[in-house]
Design a protein around this motif. Structure first.
Motif, short mmCIF file in Angstrom:
data_model
loop_
_atom_site.label_atom_id
_atom_site.label_comp_id
_atom_site.label_asym_id
_atom_site.label_seq_id
_atom_site.Cartn_x
_atom_site.Cartn_y
_atom_site.Cartn_z
N THR A 174 0.99 -1.05 0.10
CA THR A 174 0.13 -0.66 0.25
C THR A 174 0.98 1.18 -0.11
OG1 THR A 174 -1.87 -1.17 1.34
CG2 THR A 174 -1.35 0.96 0.88
N GLN B 297 2.36 2.02 -3.51
CA GLN B 297 1.27 2.39 -4.09
C GLN B 297 1.62 1.20 -5.58
OE1 GLN B 297 0.41 6.33 -3.71
NE2 GLN B 297 1.56 6.75 -2.57
N ALA C 217 -5.26 -0.97 -1.37
CA ALA C 217 -6.53 -0.73 -1.20
C ALA C 217 -7.48 -0.30 -2.83
CB ALA C 217 -7.49 -0.31 -0.45
N GLN C 218 -7.31 0.99 -3.54
CA GLN C 218 -7.13 1.82 -4.34
C GLN C 218 -6.53 1.01 -5.57
OE1 GLN C 218 -6.62 5.91 -6.87
NE2 GLN C 218 -5.95 5.98 -4.98
N HIS D 36 8.94 10.85 -4.03
CA HIS D 36 7.24 10.49 -3.88
C HIS D 36 6.75 9.62 -5.14
CE1 HIS D 36 3.22 9.97 -2.88
NE2 HIS D 36 2.87 10.06 -3.63
N THR E 122 1.29 9.70 1.29
CA THR E 122 0.81 10.47 0.32
C THR E 122 0.29 11.61 0.03
OG1 THR E 122 0.70 8.27 -0.43
CG2 THR E 122 -0.23 9.53 -1.82
N THR F 262 1.18 15.70 -1.26
CA THR F 262 0.79 15.92 -2.73
C THR F 262 0.46 17.20 -2.25
OG1 THR F 262 -0.84 14.04 -2.46
CG2 THR F 262 0.96 13.44 -3.26
N GLU G 70 -7.66 12.37 -1.15
CA GLU G 70 -8.56 11.55 -1.68
C GLU G 70 -8.53 10.57 -2.85
OE1 GLU G 70 -12.46 12.20 -3.62
OE2 GLU G 70 -13.68 10.31 -2.36
N ALA G 71 -8.09 11.42 -4.32
CA ALA G 71 -7.99 10.36 -5.82
C ALA G 71 -6.60 10.19 -4.98
CB ALA G 71 -7.44 12.40 -6.63
N GLU G 72 -6.01 10.42 -4.63
CA GLU G 72 -4.33 9.45 -4.28
C GLU G 72 -3.80 8.50 -3.29
OE1 GLU G 72 -0.80 11.76 -5.87
OE2 GLU G 72 -1.98 12.80 -7.22
N CYS G 73 -5.06 8.69 -2.87
CA CYS G 73 -4.52 7.84 -1.49
C CYS G 73 -5.08 6.16 -1.69
CB CYS G 73 -5.72 8.11 -0.05
SG CYS G 73 -5.56 6.60 1.32
N PRO G 74 -3.81 5.64 -1.65
CA PRO G 74 -3.44 4.04 -1.98
C PRO G 74 -3.90 3.12 -1.23
CG PRO G 74 -1.36 5.14 -1.08
CD PRO G 74 -2.21 6.20 -0.76
N ALA G 75 -4.62 3.56 0.40
CA ALA G 75 -4.81 2.87 1.30
C ALA G 75 -6.92 2.86 1.10
CB ALA G 75 -4.70 2.97 2.60
N ARG G 76 -7.12 4.01 0.79
CA ARG G 76 -8.66 4.70 0.06
C ARG G 76 -9.33 4.83 1.55
NH1 ARG G 76 -11.00 5.69 -4.06
NH2 ARG G 76 -12.97 4.58 -4.16
N ILE H 215 -9.90 5.01 -9.99
CA ILE H 215 -11.44 4.39 -10.03
C ILE H 215 -12.79 5.41 -10.32
CG2 ILE H 215 -12.88 3.94 -7.70
CD1 ILE H 215 -10.06 3.05 -6.21
#
Lengths: 222, 468
Positions: A32, A35, A39-40, A121, B305, B309, B343-349, B395
């Motif tokens: 996660t 990246q 979840a995304q 990043h 993230t 960002t 919100e768009a970038e968060c890899p963990a949602r 998404i």
């Protein structure tokens, strides 16, 4: 952290060919943060797999860590509704899933790359090779095992030019970094000591490794 | 027991960074209401009641958010720490082309003046036009060699035409050379030996024939890359705000509580208007705060993230949380501009929009509401609006897709116009990656990014969307 990279989608499509109910499982740990497996990404991969084949049904979910049985237990009921699992965890997670859910196959969607960290990043670099015999105290906290292209213990070699490795101009010569760091620490004398050949039996040369904390092992009576 | 510190928040002082007469005037005006600290790098003899003047200073560090910034100022080698609520900066330009023109424009004899202007902000261009017009009417000959004739400000076209009719000569796409030894080639800013008298050759396709125009100039200036002075660039960097926010409003900032008063970008705001606006902005800075996004601590992976960002530096670490780490990221409402990039970038949602609506499928167009996206409301094209193109995640794009759709269009602001930094560029990177994925899957879906402006005509946007 363990750094992984998504496989080619065509390869993933090949692995799930013939299955109609697919579950993409992400991992909330290292992947996660790098990246590629959170979840995304699980949701994105599920969406892409449907776009690649609109006839299949693809769901996605993410567990806190795929390498722990207890976290996997939490998804066992959902697993049963699917024919194949696509894991976007590291190779450990994929194996844990296969070991825990024996009735169906878990296929890997990531290529596990290395143990590393983000230096900016979106840019991840290798920092540790898990060699099993750490010598960072001798080298100013900079690892020649993971970061020297030749794993040299007494560097640099003749391929070090202008602080860069002969392999690529993008790779720093780690022995130059070690020299600079030891100079800053006033420990340049460390470089005068010849390091003996590394004992690789602590690393992969000793076969698959195992670490045991005897004091933590439960005896089955508890 | 009443917690007074919560019920009666103390107003923090204002830090003003600037050395111009106008910056001092603003400091005096605002000192009637709040404590003011006026700081800058130069010397001063000034003293004023209610204003703490710190000269010979450099801004070293700024932490915190609107209403509660901790700033470190170095003065003569000593570091002082101040807590301030708002920071206002008046950047000084590196070259003041208008002042240069004014300085010689009052000469009694008729002069020939050449100004080469490259990458000049519209507000400065406007002042140059005005000054050139005034000088020409006093009998001087003004030649403006420009990379672009700018008219994108109020009455810009009218002012340009008036200047031309009055006799100001404009050269566009021209090459400047010096006659002695440099030949036909371009001459550079450095080769203009001084602003004193010299001969310059102007080669331009807009003149008849191929012979260059020889100008015996009394003064030549070359102004390239109009930008703030180096010490102010450093201040802006420490503040984490951009120096080239192309908006026609002198208080644009990418960080709440930090106001950059730079008139160089456009509308001719008068000093009184600016002072009035600053009074309002300072008094309102923390009031009526609405933050539409929140971090779910139980899902936060502490990957940083959002922290890295966020274009407004509104995300901080430190929210105590019942998760694996005991802490989570926190979106500071006082600093959030609700751009939605986190919100768009968060890899963990782990970041969600409070009371958000799911993106309905079958939307052909996803649009940034600050671009011309809202103009589609009068069309029959199905679309969804987002607070910024940077908030349109992969998404969101996938959710908009349906099996019968083979093209999606995303509308973003034009380059350099995003008020949230580089939302369009972030989105374009995502779309490039997504298009690569779709190509590798042999999926015949094309996702196109179109740059539009709210000033564009609706039928034009519609034409571009349908023909994309």
């Amino acid at each position: 952290m363990i750094v992984g990279e998504l496989k080619d989608l065509s390869d993933i499509m090949g692995m799930i060919k013939g299955y109609n109910r697919i579950l993409v499982v992400g991992c909330g740990g290292c992947v996660t943060v790098c990246q590629t497996g959170g979840a995304q990404e699980a949701e994105i991969l599920a969406g892409l797999l449907v776009m690649g084949n609109p006839d299949v049904k693809v769901n996605s979910l993410t567990v806190s860590r795929q390498c722990e049985w207890e976290f996997l237990d939490q998804i066992s009921s959902v697993i049963k509704e699917h024919e194949v699992i696509v894991s976007i965890a590291c190779g450990i997670g994929v194996q844990a899933m296969n070991e825990h859910f024996k009735d169906l196959q878990t296929v890997p969607a990531l290529n596990t790359q290395f143990l590393g960290m983000p230096v900016e990043h979106g840019v991840f670099v290798e920092r540790c090779q898990a060699c099993g015999d750490c010598i960072l105290h001798l080298t100013g906290g900079i690892c020649p095992v993971a970061r020297c292209s030749k794993n040299l213990m007494n560097g640099p070699c003749g391929g070090s030019q202008g602080g860069k490795c002969e392999i690529s101009k993008e790779i720093d010569c780690v022995w130059q970094l070690i020299y600079d760091r030891l100079k800053d620490l006033n420990q340049l004398d460390r470089l005068l000591a010849i390091q003996p050949p590394k004992d690789w039996s602590y690393s992969r040369d000793g076969g698959p490794r195992k670490m045991t904390r005897e004091d933590l092992i439960l005896d089955g009576q508890e | 027991m009443v917690k007074y510190e919560r019920d009666y928040e103390v107003s923090r002082p204002i830090l003003i960074w600037g050395e111009s007469e106008f910056a001092y005037r603003v400091a005096v005006e605002l000192s009637r209401y709040l404590l003011v600290i006026l700081a800058f790098s130069g010397e001063t003899e000034r003293q004023a009641e209610g204003i703490s003047i710190i000269s010979n200073s450099r801004l070293r560090k700024v932490e915190g958010t609107s209403g509660n910034f901790t700033v470190e100022i170095e003065t003569d080698g000593y570091l002082t720490r101040q807590i301030v609520g708002t920071i206002i900066v008046f950047p000084e330009p590196e070259h003041n082309v208008v002042a240069d023109l004014k300085a010689v424009g009052s000469a009694e004899r008729s002069l020939s003046l050449v100004a080469v202007l490259e990458k000049i902000r519209p507000g400065v261009f406007r002042e140059v036009l005005k000054e050139s017009l005034a000088m020409t009417s006093r009998g001087h000959h003004v030649f403006l060699v420009v990379d672009e004739v700018q008219v994108n400000f109020a009455d810009g076209e009218k002012l340009y035409q008036e200047a031309r009719q009055a006799g100001v000569i404009f050269f566009k796409d021209a090459v400047i050379s010096l006659p002695d030894g440099t030949g036909e080639g371009t001459c550079s800013q450095n080769q203009i030996r001084s602003s004193g008298p010299q001969t310059v050759c102007v080669h331009t396709s807009t003149l008849d024939g191929t012979e260059p125009l020889i100008i015996e100039a009394d003064c030549v200036w070359w102004h390239s890359s109009d930008r703030p002075r180096q010490d102010y660039l450093e201040v802006l960097e420490v503040l984490g705000v951009c120096s080239n926010i192309q908006e026609y409003y002198p208080f644009r900032t990418r960080r709440k509580g930090i106001l950059v008063v730079d008139q160089g970008w456009g509308e001719p705001f008068g000093e009184e208007e600016i002072i009035t606006s600053l009074k309002i902005l300072v008094s309102l800075s923390d009031k009526g705060v609405v933050c539409n996004y929140e971090v779910r601590p139980d899902l936060c992976a502490l990957c940083f993230t959002c922290y890295r960002t966020c274009p407004h530096q509104a995300v901080i670490l430190g929210q105590p949380a019942q998760n694996l780490y005991g802490q989570a990221m926190l979106i500071e409402p006082k600093a959030c501009f609700n751009c939605g990039r986190c919100e768009a970038e968060c890899p963990a949602r782990a970041i969600r929009k409070i009371s958000s609506q799911d993106i309905a499928a079958n939307k052909l167009v996803l649009a940034c509401e600050n671009s011309g996206g809202f103009l589609l409301q009068e069309s029959d094209i199905p679309y969804s609006l987002f607070p910024c193109a940077g908030s349109i995640g992969v998404i969101d794009i996938l959710r908009a897709w349906e099996p019968n759709i083979n093209q999606l269009v995303i509308l973003t602001c034009r380059d350099g116009k995003c008020q949230h930094g580089s939302g369009g560029k972030r989105l374009s990177s995502r779309v490039d990656r997504l298009n690569e994925f779709l190509k590798s899957l042999s999926v015949p879906v094309d996702i196109k990014v179109l740059q539009v402006s709210a000033q564009d005509r609706m039928d034009e946007i519609r034409r571009r969307v349908t023909q994309a």
